[in-house]
Design a protein around this motif. Sequence first.
Motif, PDB file in Angstrom:
ATOM      1  N   TYR A 240      44.596   2.842 -18.413  1.00 41.84           N
ATOM      2  CA  TYR A 240      45.661   2.223 -19.187  1.00 41.84           C
ATOM      3  C   TYR A 240      47.037   2.477 -18.576  1.00 41.84           C
ATOM      4  CZ  TYR A 240      42.079   1.751 -22.789  1.00 41.84           C
ATOM      5  OH  TYR A 240      40.948   1.418 -23.474  1.00 41.84           O
ATOM      6  N   SER A 241      47.157   3.497 -17.734  1.00 37.20           N
ATOM      7  CA  SER A 241      48.453   3.857 -17.151  1.00 37.20           C
ATOM      8  C   SER A 241      48.754   3.098 -15.867  1.00 37.20           C
ATOM      9  CB  SER A 241      48.502   5.365 -16.879  1.00 37.20           C
ATOM     10  OG  SER A 241      48.342   6.091 -18.066  1.00 37.20           O
ATOM     11  N   LEU A 242      47.848   2.234 -15.440  1.00 36.68           N
ATOM     12  CA  LEU A 242      48.036   1.500 -14.195  1.00 36.68           C
ATOM     13  C   LEU A 242      48.143   0.007 -14.461  1.00 36.68           C
ATOM     14  CD1 LEU A 242      45.392   3.282 -11.919  1.00 36.68           C
ATOM     15  CD2 LEU A 242      47.855   3.693 -12.000  1.00 36.68           C
ATOM     16  N   GLU A 243      48.837  -0.673 -13.558  1.00 41.67           N
ATOM     17  CA  GLU A 243      48.895  -2.134 -13.602  1.00 41.67           C
ATOM     18  C   GLU A 243      48.659  -2.681 -12.199  1.00 41.67           C
ATOM     19  OE1 GLU A 243      53.800  -2.424 -13.515  1.00 41.67           O
ATOM     20  OE2 GLU A 243      52.663  -3.032 -15.292  1.00 41.67           O
ATOM     21  N   VAL A 244      48.023  -3.828 -12.125  1.00 42.09           N
ATOM     22  CA  VAL A 244      47.629  -4.439 -10.861  1.00 42.09           C
ATOM     23  C   VAL A 244      48.532  -5.633 -10.579  1.00 42.09           C
ATOM     24  CG1 VAL A 244      45.755  -5.617  -9.640  1.00 42.09           C
ATOM     25  CG2 VAL A 244      45.259  -3.650 -11.098  1.00 42.09           C
ATOM     26  N   SER A 245      48.924  -5.801  -9.312  1.00 47.79           N
ATOM     27  CA  SER A 245      49.784  -6.918  -8.918  1.00 47.79           C
ATOM     28  C   SER A 245      49.028  -8.232  -9.052  1.00 47.79           C
ATOM     29  CB  SER A 245      50.255  -6.730  -7.480  1.00 47.79           C
ATOM     30  OG  SER A 245      49.148  -6.738  -6.597  1.00 47.79           O
ATOM     31  N   LYS A 246      49.766  -9.338  -9.031  1.00 44.98           N
ATOM     32  CA  LYS A 246      49.160 -10.651  -9.211  1.00 44.98           C
ATOM     33  C   LYS A 246      48.163 -10.984  -8.110  1.00 44.98           C
ATOM     34  CE  LYS A 246      52.966 -12.732 -11.830  1.00 44.98           C
ATOM     35  NZ  LYS A 246      53.971 -13.828 -11.874  1.00 44.98           N
ATOM     36  N   GLY A 248      46.353  -8.842  -6.663  1.00 50.10           N
ATOM     37  CA  GLY A 248      45.233  -7.915  -6.777  1.00 50.10           C
ATOM     38  C   GLY A 248      45.157  -6.866  -5.696  1.00 50.10           C
ATOM     39  N   ARG A 249      46.223  -6.716  -4.876  1.00 51.39           N
ATOM     40  CA  ARG A 249      46.157  -5.795  -3.741  1.00 51.39           C
ATOM     41  C   ARG A 249      47.090  -4.594  -3.872  1.00 51.39           C
ATOM     42  NH1 ARG A 249      45.399 -10.871  -0.867  1.00 51.39           N
ATOM     43  NH2 ARG A 249      43.234 -10.925  -0.153  1.00 51.39           N
ATOM     44  N   ALA A 250      47.756  -4.451  -5.007  1.00 50.54           N
ATOM     45  CA  ALA A 250      48.613  -3.282  -5.240  1.00 50.54           C
ATOM     46  C   ALA A 250      48.380  -2.789  -6.657  1.00 50.54           C
ATOM     47  CB  ALA A 250      50.082  -3.638  -5.027  1.00 50.54           C
ATOM     48  N   GLY A 392      56.099   3.887 -11.230  1.00 56.42           N
ATOM     49  CA  GLY A 392      56.532   3.214 -10.001  1.00 56.42           C
ATOM     50  C   GLY A 392      55.740   3.632  -8.784  1.00 56.42           C
ATOM     51  N   ASN A 393      55.044   4.784  -8.848  1.00 54.85           N
ATOM     52  CA  ASN A 393      54.157   5.153  -7.751  1.00 54.85           C
ATOM     53  C   ASN A 393      53.136   4.042  -7.523  1.00 54.85           C
ATOM     54  OD1 ASN A 393      55.283   7.580  -7.078  1.00 54.85           O
ATOM     55  ND2 ASN A 393      53.653   8.844  -7.911  1.00 54.85           N
ATOM     56  N   SER A 394      52.861   3.718  -6.264  1.00 52.02           N
ATOM     57  CA  SER A 394      51.960   2.607  -6.003  1.00 52.02           C
ATOM     58  C   SER A 394      51.165   2.821  -4.726  1.00 52.02           C
ATOM     59  CB  SER A 394      52.744   1.295  -5.896  1.00 52.02           C
ATOM     60  OG  SER A 394      53.615   1.327  -4.782  1.00 52.02           O
ATOM     61  N   LEU A 395      49.993   2.214  -4.677  1.00 54.92           N
ATOM     62  CA  LEU A 395      49.160   2.133  -3.484  1.00 54.92           C
ATOM     63  C   LEU A 395      48.902   0.661  -3.212  1.00 54.92           C
ATOM     64  CD1 LEU A 395      46.535   4.959  -4.177  1.00 54.92           C
ATOM     65  CD2 LEU A 395      48.456   5.053  -2.583  1.00 54.92           C
ATOM     66  N   THR A 396      48.956   0.281  -1.939  1.00 61.27           N
ATOM     67  CA  THR A 396      48.807  -1.129  -1.578  1.00 61.27           C
ATOM     68  C   THR A 396      47.758  -1.277  -0.482  1.00 61.27           C
ATOM     69  OG1 THR A 396      51.136  -1.554  -2.109  1.00 61.27           O
ATOM     70  CG2 THR A 396      50.000  -3.192  -0.759  1.00 61.27           C
ATOM     71  N   ILE A 397      46.821  -2.192  -0.684  1.00 57.43           N
ATOM     72  CA  ILE A 397      45.866  -2.544   0.351  1.00 57.43           C
ATOM     73  C   ILE A 397      46.542  -3.550   1.271  1.00 57.43           C
ATOM     74  CG2 ILE A 397      43.609  -3.555   0.823  1.00 57.43           C
ATOM     75  CD1 ILE A 397      42.838  -2.674  -2.059  1.00 57.43           C
ATOM     76  N   ARG A 398      46.766  -3.143   2.505  1.00 58.41           N
ATOM     77  CA  ARG A 398      47.557  -4.004   3.395  1.00 58.41           C
ATOM     78  C   ARG A 398      46.633  -4.694   4.415  1.00 58.41           C
ATOM     79  NH1 ARG A 398      50.862  -0.792   8.090  1.00 58.41           N
ATOM     80  NH2 ARG A 398      49.089  -0.495   9.499  1.00 58.41           N
ATOM     81  N   PRO A 399      47.082  -5.851   4.927  1.00 56.09           N
ATOM     82  CA  PRO A 399      46.274  -6.545   5.944  1.00 56.09           C
ATOM     83  C   PRO A 399      46.168  -5.696   7.209  1.00 56.09           C
ATOM     84  CG  PRO A 399      47.954  -7.996   4.997  1.00 56.09           C
ATOM     85  CD  PRO A 399      48.268  -6.618   4.535  1.00 56.09           C
ATOM     86  N   VAL A 400      45.021  -5.767   7.864  1.00 58.20           N
ATOM     87  CA  VAL A 400      44.783  -5.037   9.100  1.00 58.20           C
ATOM     88  C   VAL A 400      45.278  -5.858  10.273  1.00 58.20           C
ATOM     89  CG1 VAL A 400      42.990  -4.026  10.580  1.00 58.20           C
ATOM     90  CG2 VAL A 400      42.795  -3.876   8.077  1.00 58.20           C
ATOM     91  N   ARG A 401      45.891  -5.206  11.256  1.00 61.01           N
ATOM     92  CA  ARG A 401      46.382  -5.910  12.434  1.00 61.01           C
ATOM     93  C   ARG A 401      45.218  -6.515  13.222  1.00 61.01           C
ATOM     94  NH1 ARG A 401      49.429  -1.094  13.282  1.00 61.01           N
ATOM     95  NH2 ARG A 401      48.117  -0.631  15.092  1.00 61.01           N
ATOM     96  N   VAL A 402      45.326  -7.787  13.499  1.00 61.10           N
ATOM     97  CA  VAL A 402      44.273  -8.468  14.258  1.00 61.10           C
ATOM     98  C   VAL A 402      44.859  -9.121  15.498  1.00 61.10           C
ATOM     99  CG1 VAL A 402      42.848  -8.865  12.251  1.00 61.10           C
ATOM    100  CG2 VAL A 402      44.565 -10.560  12.870  1.00 61.10           C
TER     101      VAL A 402
END
Length: 402
Positions: A240-246, A248-250, A392-402
């Motif tokens: 309940y303490s977390l929210e997901v970005s639109k 879905g990657r943060a 405001g603490n956040s973790l983000t799944i970022r694209p991998v360099r290709v």
Amino acid sequence: MAGLDPGPAVPVWLVEDDLGCIICQGLLATPATLPCGHSFCRECLKGLWAAGSTRPPRSCPTCRVSAPASLQLRKNTLLQELVDKYSRALREAAAQKSIPEVGRELAELVEQLVDIVRSLQSQRHLPESRPDNEGSTPSMSMSSSGGVDLSLASSKPVTSNTLERKTRDILHDLEEIQKKLQENFTWKEAFEEQPQVEVQEAPYSSSCPLPDQSHPAPKRASRFAQWAICPTFDLRSHSYSLEVSKDGRAVTVSRCPQTHLGSHERFVTCQALCSQAFSSGQQYWEVDTQHCSHWAVGVASWGMKRTQILGRTRDSYCVEWKGTSQLSAWHMVKETVLGSDRPKVVGIWLDLQEGNLAFYSVADQETLLYECPVSASSPLHPAFWLYGLNPGNSLTIRPVRV
């Protein structure tokens, strides 16, 4: 050392994460310490045990060590004093933030005073005007020869030398104050607004020309690029303490806890899983951790108990940054300390063909942090833990360099 500002009355190594309760994600209130050494708000712990949501019924929410049925939850007075000192230090710091604003207002007031004094000073040198005669009035006097001597009367007003000198002194003092205020606040603000760039000097060699900075070298593609994926957070599992970005990657610690309907699939602590589940093959993804003070990233099965912490179960694995200059790995409920360097980006390599899980620190290249065997008896999901004390603490799944 004498003469130095002692600052807030709290140790420099103490951070909010050290004084938090993982049950309510807030600062400890009437902290109680269990025999295993972990501390929680006394009322939070009593409520959790009374709800019967832990197995065994009286166990530590962090390490799952059973607590005696006869245990009395007593206040940890030393920990309470630290919480109180930390709270006071935060209030003092908040009050000190308003000092620059007061300084700017004072500078504006001095500027107005300088303008007023200059205006008064200039008005004293204007010729006086009379309502009945706007010009100069000729004066008549008898000369020694009996003739009439016509001359213009002086139009310069009579002034006091003492008053004029005091006005000049006041103006000088005000201008000095104005100068010091402008130097102090204007320069400080300009310095703080400039981006702080860390410059590393390379040894000079006359035989090696400097690289062309206008055309920087392109970043190298990741060696895991062919196995790269970009998973998305599952909306059913996060607490309940977390929210997901639109997209879905943060995932972010919410300033206002969410009001989802109650579900046994949601974590009690600030944890979340991704929707994607892997039971075979090879996958690689990267997580940006720069905006989270205390975190853990790894994998877990969907069946991981929602009251447990990532890495403290036999079906979850992770690396964790404690926020106190310690990086650890958790595997089979065992902690391995890795060092004190904090990775800004963590790469996770899940090789279920070989039964291997590896964590990398990602910068210009991938540097291995830790690897361990992993079982695919149950499908594994990307898993995350954000210590929930700092909205405001956040973790983000970022694209991998290709």
